[in-house]
Design an enzyme around this catalytic site. Structure first.
Site, PDB file in Angstrom:
ATOM      1  N   ARG A  52       0.841  -1.195   0.000  1.00  0.00           N
ATOM      2  CA  ARG A  52       0.000   0.000   0.000  1.00  0.00           C
ATOM      3  C   ARG A  52       0.878   1.247   0.000  1.00  0.00           C
ATOM      4  NH1 ARG A  52      -1.939  -0.236   4.759  1.00  0.00           N
ATOM      5  NH2 ARG A  52      -0.685   1.476   5.605  1.00  0.00           N
ATOM      6  N   TYR A 104     -17.627  17.384 -15.023  1.00  0.00           N
ATOM      7  CA  TYR A 104     -18.010  15.983 -14.963  1.00  0.00           C
ATOM      8  C   TYR A 104     -18.981  15.744 -13.813  1.00  0.00           C
ATOM      9  CZ  TYR A 104     -17.441  11.034 -13.770  1.00  0.00           C
ATOM     10  OH  TYR A 104     -17.663   9.727 -13.426  1.00  0.00           O
ATOM     11  N   ASP A 176      -8.176  19.456 -14.173  1.00  0.00           N
ATOM     12  CA  ASP A 176      -8.534  18.114 -14.623  1.00  0.00           C
ATOM     13  C   ASP A 176      -8.212  18.047 -16.114  1.00  0.00           C
ATOM     14  OD1 ASP A 176      -9.748  15.790 -15.535  1.00  0.00           O
ATOM     15  OD2 ASP A 176     -11.497  15.986 -14.244  1.00  0.00           O
ATOM     16  N   LYS A 201      -8.819   6.795 -18.870  1.00  0.00           N
ATOM     17  CA  LYS A 201      -9.186   7.290 -20.190  1.00  0.00           C
ATOM     18  C   LYS A 201      -7.995   7.247 -21.149  1.00  0.00           C
ATOM     19  CE  LYS A 201     -13.179   8.182 -18.150  1.00  0.00           C
ATOM     20  NZ  LYS A 201     -12.932   8.151 -16.715  1.00  0.00           N
TER      21      LYS A 201
END
Length: 392
Positions: A52, A104, A176, A201
């Site tokens: 982690r 978004y 973004d 994406k």
């Protein structure tokens, strides 16, 4: 061999921040599929303790991301929204974020329905007008959350104008950059403090991974983000990191081809009798075309349009009749996608608010892929024609 800092973008995609594996000489970064690491004695290890906290495959990706965004630090998360959530954790109850009024739907939902309950306030402003942003700033404002091009209206925000304003007021900026990708736009070069990506994406590019990333040049912000990455634990696995590393190697090729296809699509939509409006910053009559040309390498592969028959039913008929355009959420993959923001990606935004920014009931969003451009044109034209036949 690791790319030099002055290497061009295509070279950075393939070599930036990367070296062959020192143990084996493997050209591709290995997938370190492990949850923990052996220590020679308590606290004595080879740089990794627990997966982690860190993983060599993730480290390689983070370095690569920093290189292609011309940043210094990359920090990866399990999704784009996990990355956004971690950025907002830099702030405290009572702090305020100013975001675009055209963003978004998942970002809107996170800011309002989730983080709003913890005392983080949000304002939504038309960021195309810098004076409106300036007027909205209060003593509580700590961050400008910028999307450009916006999702799904393809509005263009002047990054440099807003980052200059933010610096004057002592406010951080995050861009973004998902719709553009680092190939088309590098916000850190325009003054942004942070850049966010849904790496799902264009960075991954093959619709086979979910991931988020943040890139910065600011050492202190990076230190806090790495701390939160470990403390909160929304980290990607090594297989996902490998897939995004592989995707980035062809980022420049994929995005350029998709941009070329998008231009062909736009040309046919503009002359189709069923189409009311086409939203694409590459159009000379787009109200922010000159700004897009200044801050982007090309105009992207996202295209939105709405219909003269402005109903969900009319849009549905078009989307039901495509063959190569797959009806699905997401974007940025090699395959072309078609979607209906009002009922899919932006369903969490109240209808009155989405209509106020032009997101109509019939708005259709295209993520143009890298198939043959003529096949895509014929597919869309056939779908529009079929929709007319059904309506008749």
């Amino acid at each position: 061999m690791k790319a030099r800092n002055d290497a061009n973008f295509a070279t950075q995609c393939i070599h930036g921040g990367l070296e062959p594996d020192p143990q084996t000489g493997s050209v591709m970064t290995p997938i370190y599929q492990t949850s923990t690491y052996a220590q020679s004695s308590p606290g004595e290890h080879k740089g990794y303790e627990y997966a982690r906290t860190g993983n060599p495959t993730r480290t390689a990706l983070q370095r690569n991301l920093a290189a292609i965004e011309k940043g210094k630090h990359g920090v990866c998360f399990s999704s784009g929204l996990a990355a956004m959530d971690t950025i907002i954790r830099l702030f405290e109850p009572g702090d305020e974020i100013i975001a675009s009024d055209d963003l978004y739907g998942g970002s809107y939902r996170l800011l309002t329905a989730v983080l709003g309950t913890f005392g983080i306030k949000s304002q939504f402003v038309d960021m195309r007008d810098t004076s409106k942003v300036a007027a909205a700033i209060t003593d509580a404002t700590k961050l400008l959350w910028i999307e450009t091009p916006t999702n799904p209206m393809l509005n263009i925000v002047d990054i440099k104008a807003l980052t200059d304003l933010a610096k004057e007021r002592g406010i951080l900026t995050c861009v973004d950059n998902t719709f553009a990708s680092p190939y088309l736009q590098q916000p850190l070069e325009l003054g942004a403090d942070l850049v966010l990506h849904s790496a799902t994406k264009y960075l991954g590019g093959h619709s086979d991974v979910v991931m988020g990333a943040v890139i910065t040049r600011n050492d202190e912000l990076a230190k806090r983000l790495y701390y939160l990455q470990n403390a909160v634990g929304a980290v990607p696995g090594p297989q996902d990191c490998f897939l995004v590393l592989r995707g980035i190697k062809t980022l420049h090729l994929r995005v350029q081809r998709a941009c070329e296809n998008a231009r062909k699509i736009v040309e046919v939509l503009q002359v189709n009798d069923l189409v009311a409006n086409v939203y694409y910053p590459g159009l000379a009559d787009h109200p922010r075309h000159e700004i897009a040309a200044r801050q982007m390498r090309d105009f992207g592969a996202m295209v939105s349009f709405d219909l003269k028959e402005d109903t969900i039913e009319a849009a549905t008929q078009v989307m039901k009749h495509t063959h190569y355009f797959t009806l699905a959420e997401s974007l940025g993959g090699v395959e072309s996608l078609i979607g209906h923001p009002a009922s899919m990606t932006h369903a969490s935004i109240p209808r009155e608010q989405r209509l106020s920014v032009g997101l109509t009931d019939s708005l259709i969003r295209l993520s143009v892929g890298v198939e043959d451009g003529e096949d895509l044109v014929q597919d869309l034209e056939a779908a529009l024609a079929a929709a007319v036949t059904v309506a008749a």
